[in-house]
Design an enzyme around this catalytic site. Structure first.
Site, PDB file in Angstrom:
ATOM      1  NE  ARG A  46      42.069 -11.346  28.874  1.00 47.46           N
ATOM      2  CZ  ARG A  46      41.164 -10.403  28.854  1.00 47.46           C
ATOM      3  NH1 ARG A  46      40.715  -9.910  27.706  1.00 47.46           N
ATOM      4  NH2 ARG A  46      40.637  -9.918  29.962  1.00 47.46           N
ATOM      5  N   GLY A  47      39.449 -13.717  29.419  1.00 42.80           N
ATOM      6  CA  GLY A  47      38.214 -13.006  29.738  1.00 42.80           C
ATOM      7  C   GLY A  47      37.097 -14.024  29.841  1.00 42.80           C
ATOM      8  CB  ALA A  48      34.634 -14.692  32.528  1.00 41.67           C
ATOM      9  NE  ARG A  89      42.913 -18.548  32.674  1.00 43.33           N
ATOM     10  CZ  ARG A  89      42.888 -17.207  32.626  1.00 43.33           C
ATOM     11  NH1 ARG A  89      42.401 -16.597  31.573  1.00 43.33           N
ATOM     12  NH2 ARG A  89      43.331 -16.507  33.652  1.00 43.33           N
ATOM     13  CD  GLN A 197      45.212  -9.506  32.084  1.00 45.90           C
ATOM     14  OE1 GLN A 197      45.955  -8.798  32.755  1.00 45.90           O
ATOM     15  NE2 GLN A 197      44.959 -10.760  32.413  1.00 45.90           N
ATOM     16  CG  ASP A 238      37.326 -13.851  35.806  1.00 50.22           C
ATOM     17  OD1 ASP A 238      37.683 -12.699  36.117  1.00 50.22           O
ATOM     18  OD2 ASP A 238      37.608 -14.369  34.702  1.00 50.22           O
ATOM     19  CG  ASN A 248      37.346  -8.852  37.850  1.00 49.68           C
ATOM     20  OD1 ASN A 248      37.136  -9.498  36.815  1.00 49.68           O
ATOM     21  ND2 ASN A 248      37.779  -7.604  37.813  1.00 49.68           N
ATOM     22  CE  LYS A 249      43.333 -11.146  35.496  1.00 51.67           C
ATOM     23  NZ  LYS A 249      43.946 -12.500  35.614  1.00 51.67           N
TER      24      LYS A 249
END
Ligand code: MRU
Length: 349
Positions: A46-48, A89, A197, A238, A248-249
């Protein structure tokens, strides 16, 4: 300290399983496009930027195994893989940036034999990986200029090596660069409900790098800001729209409003692959809604009553007006972002 969450080894995609960190350090190997797509969907990776790099390597798997004797069927298989990986995603634009690079190669009619197509696809996947690795290093050094000596830095989610091609990261890359420059910083890491996370991954990276830090729950951030205990906030992204609105998150927007209220600089660290000039404003950014189990359960155990309805938007949008600067690998963009981001994107053509 080298952290490589995504690797290409002996014709396979190798991912550190981010679902089981920090308890277990397990590396899984993937040989099929479908298994790579599932790994992205289920947050093994995960993570852009990490998602983009993984997808590019997922496309590379097609040429590894394909026995086509002419270019056309191989091209068709590549485009099918790109479509599947693109459906994993929706929010992080790095996924689509990386897949578009792969698609351009796959669609290049001048690559008219399987051998030519295979070589070009492998080279492009390697280039996507290397570009993201270089970008995170360069933006970390730029961002460090914004961090003062002894700064207390708040960050959210995980925007470290684990979220990129490796080594540095974006927001956490800035933190690492400042730490390595001897700035004697202290990090406050939000745990980042519901997927944790921050508690699991950022804390793991901070411990590995020996960076002085505290883990806090998300709801403690405002209190610490109001008491003057946070000097600067750095988060990843993201997708950054053309006007600087930043997805973002989930929880990032809340931090940005609190930062403005408490006069704390709020920085976004992101490679140019995260900046999407085709998306005009934050309203146009698709926000992923994830499974309710992430909210109803903690550590595999149900914490909410059966039958309780749940919402689980995984990202939010911070309006550009709350962003002090956007740190990229070619420089730091300041408001008005519509102009500064377009200029920085022009640098790379
Ligand atoms: O749902 P995730 O864990 O993929 O979300 C990750 C984030 O929101 C990160 O902050 C963002 O991707 C930046 S990563 C360098």
């Amino acid at each position: 300290m080298t952290i490589r969450p995504v690797q290409w080894k002996k014709g396979e995609v190798v991912l550190i399983d981010q679902r089981v960190l920090p308890g277990k350090e397990i590396y899984n190997s993937y040989r099929t496009v479908e298994s790579v797509a599932r790994a992205i969907e289920t947050m093994v990776v995960r993570g852009a930027p990490a998602i983009g790099v993984t997808a590019a390597l997922g496309v590379r798997l097609v040429v590894e195994k394909n026995k086509a004797t002419s270019a056309a069927p191989l091209r068709k298989a590549l485009l099918k893989a790109i479509e599947r990986l693109g459906a994993t995603r929706p929010t992080a634009v790095n996924l689509f940036w990386a897949l578009e690079r792969m698609r351009k190669v796959a669609a290049d009619e001048s690559l008219d034999t399987p051998a030519k197509l295979k070589r070009a696809i492998a080279a492009e996947a390697d280039a996507v990986f290397q570009d993201e690795l270089d970008a995170s290093r360069a933006l970390s050094d730029f961002g460090s200029q914004l961090i003062g000596k002894g700064a207390r830095v708040l960050t959210h989610c995980n925007a470290g090596a684990l979220a990129t091609a490796g080594d540095y990261g974006t927001a956490l890359g800035v933190v690492k660069a400042a730490h390595l420059e001897g700035k004697a910083i202290t990090v406050y890491a939000d745990e980042t409900r519901p997927f944790l996370q921050g508690a699991r991954l950022t804390a793991w990276e901070l411990c590995k790098e020996n960076i002085p830090s505290f883990l806090i729950t998300d709801s403690m951030a405002g209190h610490l800001m109001s008491r003057g205990e946070i000097d600067v906030i750095v988060v990843g992204a993201d997708r950054v729209a053309a006007n600087g609105d930043t997805a973002n998150k989930i929880g990032t927007y809340t931090l940005s409003v609190l930062a403005r209220e408490n006069k704390i600089p709020f920085y976004v660290a992101a490679p140019l692959s995260t900046i999407d000039l085709a998306t005009k404003t934050g309203k146009d950014i698709p926000i992923e809604e994830r499974h309710e189990r992430e909210v109803t359960h903690a550590g595999g155990r149900r914490v909410a009553p059966e039958g309780m309805a749940v919402r689980n938007p995984a990202f939010d949008v911070t309006p550009a007006k709350y962003v002090s600067a956007i740190i990229t690998e070619v420089g730091i963009a300041r408001p008005p972002f519509k102009k500064s981001l377009a200029e920085l994107k022009r640098v790379v053509g």
